[in-house]
Design an enzyme around this catalytic site. Structure first.
Site, mmCIF file in Angstrom:
data_model
loop_
_atom_site.group_PDB
_atom_site.id
_atom_site.type_symbol
_atom_site.label_atom_id
_atom_site.label_comp_id
_atom_site.label_asym_id
_atom_site.label_seq_id
_atom_site.Cartn_x
_atom_site.Cartn_y
_atom_site.Cartn_z
ATOM 1 N N GLY A 239 41.510 23.202 48.989
ATOM 2 C CA GLY A 239 42.680 24.020 49.303
ATOM 3 C C GLY A 239 43.946 23.720 48.541
ATOM 4 O O GLY A 239 44.952 24.417 48.732
ATOM 5 N N GLU A 273 36.764 18.727 48.353
ATOM 6 C CA GLU A 273 36.007 19.872 47.833
ATOM 7 C C GLU A 273 36.986 20.935 47.352
ATOM 8 O O GLU A 273 37.336 21.828 48.097
ATOM 9 C CB GLU A 273 35.052 20.418 48.912
ATOM 10 C CG GLU A 273 35.647 20.394 50.298
ATOM 11 C CD GLU A 273 34.697 20.757 51.422
ATOM 12 O OE1 GLU A 273 33.512 20.410 51.341
ATOM 13 O OE2 GLU A 273 35.162 21.389 52.389
ATOM 14 N N GLY A 275 38.182 23.983 44.861
ATOM 15 C CA GLY A 275 37.698 25.071 44.023
ATOM 16 C C GLY A 275 38.807 25.561 43.109
ATOM 17 O O GLY A 275 38.796 25.325 41.902
ATOM 18 N N ARG A 276 39.799 26.187 43.725
ATOM 19 C CA ARG A 276 40.886 26.796 42.966
ATOM 20 C C ARG A 276 41.560 25.804 42.012
ATOM 21 O O ARG A 276 41.853 26.139 40.869
ATOM 22 C CB ARG A 276 41.934 27.331 43.947
ATOM 23 C CG ARG A 276 43.021 28.178 43.307
ATOM 24 C CD ARG A 276 44.101 28.508 44.328
ATOM 25 N NE ARG A 276 43.569 29.006 45.569
ATOM 26 C CZ ARG A 276 43.277 30.282 45.808
ATOM 27 N NH1 ARG A 276 43.490 31.188 44.889
ATOM 28 N NH2 ARG A 276 42.787 30.654 46.973
ATOM 29 N N ARG A 312 41.991 39.865 43.884
ATOM 30 C CA ARG A 312 43.073 39.124 44.543
ATOM 31 C C ARG A 312 44.368 39.916 44.723
ATOM 32 O O ARG A 312 44.948 39.889 45.809
ATOM 33 C CB ARG A 312 43.340 37.789 43.839
ATOM 34 C CG ARG A 312 42.121 36.845 43.863
ATOM 35 C CD ARG A 312 42.460 35.452 43.354
ATOM 36 N NE ARG A 312 43.307 34.743 44.288
ATOM 37 C CZ ARG A 312 44.596 34.581 44.164
ATOM 38 N NH1 ARG A 312 45.228 35.023 43.099
ATOM 39 N NH2 ARG A 312 45.281 33.958 45.087
ATOM 40 N N TYR A 316 45.031 40.229 48.605
ATOM 41 C CA TYR A 316 46.033 39.292 49.149
ATOM 42 C C TYR A 316 47.434 39.590 48.662
ATOM 43 O O TYR A 316 48.338 38.780 48.871
ATOM 44 C CB TYR A 316 45.741 37.853 48.694
ATOM 45 C CG TYR A 316 44.350 37.330 48.927
ATOM 46 C CD1 TYR A 316 43.776 37.324 50.192
ATOM 47 C CD2 TYR A 316 43.631 36.768 47.878
ATOM 48 C CE1 TYR A 316 42.514 36.786 50.386
ATOM 49 C CE2 TYR A 316 42.368 36.229 48.068
ATOM 50 C CZ TYR A 316 41.818 36.247 49.332
ATOM 51 O OH TYR A 316 40.582 35.704 49.519
ATOM 52 N N CYS A 341 39.206 54.367 41.969
ATOM 53 C CA CYS A 341 39.776 55.439 42.773
ATOM 54 C C CYS A 341 40.266 54.921 44.121
ATOM 55 O O CYS A 341 39.688 55.209 45.169
ATOM 56 C CB CYS A 341 38.751 56.545 42.970
ATOM 57 S SG CYS A 341 38.273 57.246 41.402
ATOM 58 N N GLU A 342 41.317 54.136 44.079
ATOM 59 C CA GLU A 342 41.985 53.596 45.262
ATOM 60 C C GLU A 342 43.437 53.378 44.878
ATOM 61 O O GLU A 342 43.709 52.809 43.804
ATOM 62 C CB GLU A 342 41.423 52.208 45.645
ATOM 63 C CG GLU A 342 39.989 52.156 46.054
ATOM 64 C CD GLU A 342 39.757 52.515 47.514
ATOM 65 O OE1 GLU A 342 40.737 52.579 48.285
ATOM 66 O OE2 GLU A 342 38.591 52.747 47.866
ATOM 67 N N TYR A 370 38.070 32.649 42.184
ATOM 68 C CA TYR A 370 38.077 33.849 43.023
ATOM 69 C C TYR A 370 38.357 35.091 42.182
ATOM 70 O O TYR A 370 38.990 36.034 42.629
ATOM 71 C CB TYR A 370 39.067 33.692 44.197
ATOM 72 C CG TYR A 370 38.791 32.427 44.971
ATOM 73 C CD1 TYR A 370 37.680 32.335 45.802
ATOM 74 C CD2 TYR A 370 39.593 31.288 44.812
ATOM 75 C CE1 TYR A 370 37.385 31.162 46.472
ATOM 76 C CE2 TYR A 370 39.302 30.108 45.486
ATOM 77 C CZ TYR A 370 38.197 30.052 46.309
ATOM 78 O OH TYR A 370 37.903 28.884 46.962
#
Ligand SMILES: *Cc1c(COP(=O)(O)O)cnc(C)c1O
Length: 416
Positions: A239, A273, A275-276, A312, A316, A341-342, A370
């Protein structure tokens, strides 16, 4: 030290011009820097020096086999959350003795796969999961090595979707219940409770939530030991945040120093652990400009990458820096949008952006975590290629998908 930098107005990754990669591999394409991955891992590993420790890499951040192999070669462990990630980790050459398995919904098949590989630890998140693990281990004549994932009820202060350690979040076991569960597990013959695990969220930019949660979880380590459990591992989770815009994030060293006395007192092997922190800044998404378009007062740069390639920003409201691959110095107030198309399909909104014209290339920075791992085929868009750079060399580490990949496994039934 930045592995993405300008030289003569051209953006490079290590020793390779990004323009060269875009011309050869097309766009959109993810580009990863091997040196950046190594540097981030090493910085973490060194921060824990003096403590018996293992830095695991959270595979879900970016599970490309080349990224995983790079980390396995450095001696990293792997943090997995599914049977698919176990498969990837094994394919990439991780030592199963360095694999930890988290997740609230591990199925029987997934638990069995972990037992089969004799992984280091199952991070068990509930009483029924522990019971099922005991049953499976007994049936197959295996032993299950278990950490209890506790929910320390600390708000990590990051985005609501990526905060995991509050009581109302679905993750982990409340600390009060963890003792009772451990006591119950004493009757289990095939399960060994040998660790405590916590993970409170992602993109955490403050030290205090780490301090508070590690202290609470360390209390459980102590209590379990007092009750006769042989607790050998304390996993403090992942994190640690990175700087996407102007966030002031603690360094790994600052993080470890803030909790070192607690970790030392725990008297266990320390796992983390991340990741980012390891892969986030090590990747960019290269995208080409398809159109410039004006709509009333709004100026749009329409790119060939969209929310299906990098979710992302849409999911977010995340900020990613946008850089011109060939600098021309001029900027414009615009939205960088994708072709999906959004209305929510954008990479940057209401921003000062490079004044890129049709055919120009842009780099979406800090897209190594991510990014591809959350990509989809929405709008029947083949997923992008992935490239890794190492010094002057570069290689495609995942081919761009073809249209045939889009319908792979689909069948038109005989009754049609
Ligand atoms: C996602 C996750 C991580 C990694 O989070 P980062 O923010 O990428 O460091 C670590 N542990 C668990 C259990 C996770 O689910």
């Amino acid at each position: 030290m930045d592995d993405f930098y300008y030289e003569g107005g051209a953006l490079r990754c290590e020793g390779v011009a990004l323009d060269e990669i875009a011309r050869a591999a097309g766009t959109p394409t993810y580009v990863y820097s091997h040196a950046a991955i190594q540097r981030a891992y090493t910085e973490l590993d060194e921060a824990f020096s003096g403590l018996d420790h293992l830095v695991c890499y959270a595979v879900k951040a970016n599970g490309n086999l080349a990224v995983l192999r790079a980390l396995a070669s450095l001696g990293a462990g792997a943090d997995i959350v599914s049977g698919g990630e176990l498969y990837r980790a094994m394919r990439a050459g991780f030592d199963p003795k360095k694999v930890v398995f988290a997740g609230v919904g591990k199925t029987e098949a997934e638990l069995m796969a972990g037992l089969g590989e004799r992984i280091l630890l199952f991070n068990v998140e509930s009483a029924p999961e522990l019971e099922r693990l005991e049953r499976l281990a007994a049936r197959f004549g295996k032993r299950a090595r278990v950490s209890l994932r506790v929910n320390p009820d600390v708000d990590a202060g990051s985005h609501d979707h990526i905060t995991t350690g509050r009581e109302r979040d679905k993750f982990g076991i409340p600390i009060e219940q963890a003792l009772a569960l451990a006591d119950r597990a004493k009757q289990y013959r095939c399960v060994d409770i040998i660790g405590v695990h916590q993970h409170i969220g992602s993109q955490i930019t403050k030290l205090q939530p780490f301090r508070d949660s590690v202290e609470r979880s360390a209390g459980l380590v102590e209590e379990l030991k007092t009750r006769g459990f042989d607790i050998q591992y304390f996993n403090i989770g992942g994190g640690l945040g990175i700087r996407y815009k102007d966030e002031e994030t603690p360094t790994p060293k600052e993080l470890v120093e803030a909790i070192r006395p607690t970790l030392e007192a725990a008297g266990t092997k320390i796992l983390c652990e991340m990741g980012r922190f390891i892969s986030g800044a090590a990747g960019v998404l290269l995208t080409g400009v398809v159109y410039r378009k004006k709509s009333g007062e709004k100026d749009f740069i329409v790119a060939d990458a969209g929310m299906n390639d990098l979710l992302r920003p849409s999911l977010y409201d995340a900020h990613h820096e946008i850089r011109a691959v060939e600098q021309n110095g001029s900027v414009t107030g615009a939205d960088l949008v994708g072709p999906v198309c959004e209305s929510g399909d954008y990479l940057a909104r209401d921003r000062e952006l490079p004044d890129a014209q049709e055919g120009d290339l842009l780099a979406v920075m800090d897209a190594g975590a991510y990014g591809f791992s959350m990509a989809s085929n929405y709008n029947s868009r083949p997923r992008p290629a992935e490239v890794m750079v190492s010094g002057e060399r570069w290689s495609v580490v995942r081919e761009r998908e073809h249209y045939a990949d889009l319908v792979k496994g689909e069948l038109v039934p005989a009754f049609l």
